[in-house]
Every structure is written in C-alpha cells, then in structure tokens.
Design a protein around this motif. Sequence first.
Motif, PDB file in Angstrom:
ATOM      1  N   HIS A   1     -52.976  55.894 -57.182  1.00  0.00           N
ATOM      2  CA  HIS A   1     -52.988  56.299 -56.008  1.00  0.00           C
ATOM      3  C   HIS A   1     -54.316  56.098 -54.897  1.00  0.00           C
ATOM      4  O   HIS A   1     -54.519  56.244 -54.067  1.00  0.00           O
TER       5      HIS A   1
ATOM      6  N   GLN B   1     -51.387  51.306 -52.131  1.00  0.00           N
ATOM      7  CA  GLN B   1     -50.357  50.409 -51.637  1.00  0.00           C
ATOM      8  C   GLN B   1     -50.292  49.411 -52.687  1.00  0.00           C
ATOM      9  O   GLN B   1     -49.968  48.102 -52.024  1.00  0.00           O
TER      10      GLN B   1
ATOM     11  N   ARG C   1     -52.083  60.306 -47.364  1.00  0.00           N
ATOM     12  CA  ARG C   1     -50.889  59.705 -48.098  1.00  0.00           C
ATOM     13  C   ARG C   1     -50.461  60.847 -49.358  1.00  0.00           C
ATOM     14  O   ARG C   1     -49.188  60.974 -49.560  1.00  0.00           O
TER      15      ARG C   1
ATOM     16  N   ALA D   1     -48.354  63.591 -47.806  1.00  0.00           N
ATOM     17  CA  ALA D   1     -47.027  63.146 -47.438  1.00  0.00           C
ATOM     18  C   ALA D   1     -46.084  62.763 -48.854  1.00  0.00           C
ATOM     19  O   ALA D   1     -44.817  63.269 -48.760  1.00  0.00           O
ATOM     20  N   GLN D   2     -46.764  62.355 -49.617  1.00  0.00           N
ATOM     21  CA  GLN D   2     -45.970  61.994 -50.986  1.00  0.00           C
ATOM     22  C   GLN D   2     -45.672  63.346 -51.645  1.00  0.00           C
ATOM     23  O   GLN D   2     -44.350  62.951 -52.285  1.00  0.00           O
TER      24      GLN D   2
ATOM     25  N   ASN E   1     -42.398  64.808 -49.728  1.00  0.00           N
ATOM     26  CA  ASN E   1     -41.485  63.857 -50.164  1.00  0.00           C
ATOM     27  C   ASN E   1     -40.716  64.485 -51.555  1.00  0.00           C
ATOM     28  O   ASN E   1     -39.480  64.390 -51.672  1.00  0.00           O
TER      29      ASN E   1
ATOM     30  N   GLN F   1     -46.740  63.498 -56.897  1.00  0.00           N
ATOM     31  CA  GLN F   1     -45.492  62.490 -56.450  1.00  0.00           C
ATOM     32  C   GLN F   1     -44.669  61.960 -57.443  1.00  0.00           C
ATOM     33  O   GLN F   1     -43.831  61.060 -57.072  1.00  0.00           O
TER      34      GLN F   1
ATOM     35  N   ALA G   1     -47.118  53.391 -52.007  1.00  0.00           N
ATOM     36  CA  ALA G   1     -46.223  53.542 -50.630  1.00  0.00           C
ATOM     37  C   ALA G   1     -44.882  53.386 -50.753  1.00  0.00           C
ATOM     38  O   ALA G   1     -44.185  54.358 -50.206  1.00  0.00           O
TER      39      ALA G   1
ATOM     40  N   GLY H   1     -42.607  57.576 -52.689  1.00  0.00           N
ATOM     41  CA  GLY H   1     -43.610  56.999 -52.009  1.00  0.00           C
ATOM     42  C   GLY H   1     -43.549  57.715 -50.387  1.00  0.00           C
ATOM     43  O   GLY H   1     -43.387  58.832 -50.395  1.00  0.00           O
ATOM     44  N   LEU H   2     -43.928  56.873 -49.297  1.00  0.00           N
ATOM     45  CA  LEU H   2     -44.125  57.347 -48.217  1.00  0.00           C
ATOM     46  C   LEU H   2     -43.059  57.005 -47.317  1.00  0.00           C
ATOM     47  O   LEU H   2     -43.097  57.118 -46.120  1.00  0.00           O
ATOM     48  N   GLU H   3     -41.726  56.674 -47.821  1.00  0.00           N
ATOM     49  CA  GLU H   3     -40.687  56.431 -46.968  1.00  0.00           C
ATOM     50  C   GLU H   3     -40.178  57.920 -46.332  1.00  0.00           C
ATOM     51  O   GLU H   3     -40.473  58.944 -46.989  1.00  0.00           O
TER      52      GLU H   3
END
Length: 404
Positions: A217, A221, A269, A272-273, A276, A316, A348, A383-385
Amino acid sequence: MTAAKTDAEIAAEWATETQLVHGGTLRSQFGETSEAIFLTQGFVYTCAEQAEARFKNEDPGYQYSRFANPTVSMLEERLRLLEGAEVCRVMATGMAAVNAALMSYLKTGDHVVAARAMFGSCRYIVETLCPRFGITPTLIDGRDINEWRKAVRPNTKAFFFETPANPTLDLVDIAAVSKLAKEIGALVMVDNVFATPMLQRPLHHGADVVIYSATKHIDGQGRCLGGAVLCSEKFLTDHLQDYFRQTGPSLSPFNAWVMLKSLETMPLRIAAQCANAAKVADYLAAQPGVDRVIYCGRKDHPQADIVAKQMTGGGQMIALEVAGGKDAAFRFQNALRLIKISNNLGDAKSLITHPPTTTHYRIGPAARAELGIGDGMLRLSVGLEHANDLIADVERGLAAARMA
Ligand SMILES: *Cc1c(COP(=O)(O)O)cnc(C)c1O
C-alpha cells in the motif's frame, strides 16, 4: 527564551495528511517544489577535515548511499512521522526489512515465538533460517493469547506476527501480546502490511518494532519493491544500524522517491479502497454459492472485538470461500474481466488470487487445513475502481462458480 522548534517537532504537530505531503522534505540549493531524486552513490567533502569529521560522526552529512541518501532519508522521515516512531530505516524489499529486524537482533541460543498464519517468506526466515543459526522457533495459533503464554521459555527474546494475517485475516491482540512480552523481557515485532499504517499503529498498542513491505500500500500502484523497519533509537543503535550498514539491504533512491510521492495520496487511496472493499464484502456475503466472507470491517468477523480495539478501518483485503472448491474458485477467476489474477496486493488495480494453488501452495494441504485455508478460498485485494464495476465483475465470477 525558548529554543526554536526543529522541523521534526513542527511536523510532529501536523495531522497525518499534512505530514504525508510535507513531512521530511529536504530542499537542495535549487529550491525545487517536489522532492528531488538524488541518484548518487557517494558524496564529496569540501576539505580533508570535513571528511575526517564525517567519519567521526562529528559532521552530520552523508557519506555513502548504502548508509544513507537524501531521497531515502526523506522517505524514512515521512514514514517515521506517520507511524509515530523514534526512527525508521527503509530497505530494498519487505523481506529485507523482516530479515534485518529479526537477524540483527536474535542470536544463537535465543527463542522466537511466531504466529503460524504468516507470509510464506517470513515463515522461511523463522522456520528454516533461524534454526540454522541456533535460534529456536515455536509456531502457534496467534489468535489465542494462552498459546503465546504457553510457548514462552526462559530464552524467549521475540514475538513475531502479522495482523491481519494473509489470507485468512486472522488477528492477534497486539496489546495483550505486548503486555506478556514486557513481563518476560521479549520484544514484539509486527508485520503491519495488511492493516497499513493508516489503519493500525502497533507501537501505540505496545509493540516494539513495526515492519512493512512498502511494495504493497505504501507504493500503492504496483511499481516498486521496498520495505521499512520502524523502532526505537535504542533498537536501532543496539541492533539494526550496523547490520543495515554492513549487509547492504538499502533501498534505491529512485524507488524511495516513487514511494515518497505515493505517501502524499495514501490517506485518500486507503479510504477509497476501504469503502470499496466494504461494499464488495457486503455484496458477496449476501450471495448464494459463497460459503464464507471474511472482512475486518464486517460485524461477523470472528474477532470483531479485536478489530474494534486496534484497527480504525476494515482494510482492503477480503477472503471468501466459494462453494465447489478449487474448480469453482478457478471458474470464478477465469470469468472476471476487470479484476486481475495476481498474487500481489495493495494496488490501485483490484487483484485476486487462489491461495491454495499460489501463495500457500508450497506449505501443503496439512498446513493449509491448520490455517483454515479451504480449496475454495479466494483472496481479493480491492483497488480504486468504481465499486459498481467491481460488484458487476464478482457477480460474473459467482455466476461462473455456480455452474458446476
Ligand atoms: C508482501 C509481503 C511481505 C514481503 O514483502 P516484499 O516487499 O515482497 O519483500 C511480507 N509480509 C507480508 C504480510 C506481505 O504481504
């Protein structure tokens, strides 16, 4: 008159987000905005006296990039602020960091207790390498504090564990193990990769040494390998520093620079992860054909009480067990269009792996059974999708898994 605050003291008062953008920045004579990459092996001295002073540690400058380098120093200082540690040393890989922390400290005649649920290469160091040098390991079920207590011997010098562990997301109570360690004079070393420094600060719960694979992490990326050890001045001086300088697991300044820039966005990041992952885990838990979903952010995590005590987010990583064993797990993976099949994590890009045939293949069926890794287990690094695209993809995977 009070003395002016040092840069480190000023940075220590900032919030995490601010530390991760500005902490540790060094500027050259050119006044660059973004941190510079110092790709140099050595450093020149203005005169012979300066070289002498530097080797006597009387002049604080750099000598040789195996010991220290300005770009690498910036990353170390930023990570140190983030973790709230006294010192940080970054290394070429996470495994270089684990090896340096353990092998710089342990010696012939010592005993180390480790939680069995552990990254494969960490298991090699503890189970195979340590005994070669007369260091005895005991592997236990780290979830049970009584197992730690029972494993203690007069020569126990270290407790080593990962929490949450790969891939089952088993937890170890950091405060309880640290309390026991203090009673017997052992050190607690935590591999904090899965939790990330954003969600868990082991030093605040009594641990002595924190280790990262920055490959995950911290880079975030999927580009560079790296690792870090965070500890006290005393541990650095007494053990790690000479081992690090003389054996050379140093991180490349280029990789340090990539990670330094990555840290600027890490809070965004990880948040957001986590968001998700929570959505994907909740979706999976409600679907037929899924026997089990393990996610640290769900109330049904078997150790939800420990999550509440020591983590500030669910992370995540998700583990799931699909009905139908290996064949169903393979159909699931092969039907995916967005989530990539990879044993890596903390990227990501969402990544999925089937631990029984990849990361945990070598340990064999008996050890897998002992760890609770079934043939239908999949490990998902979210990930970040957009969450909707991820859910549509796992839906595709599940539909394929159910087609026996
Ligand atoms: C990846 C990983 C490591 C090893 O890190 P590398 O950077 O690959 O050397 C150690 N522990 C855990 C939990 C990991 O996920």
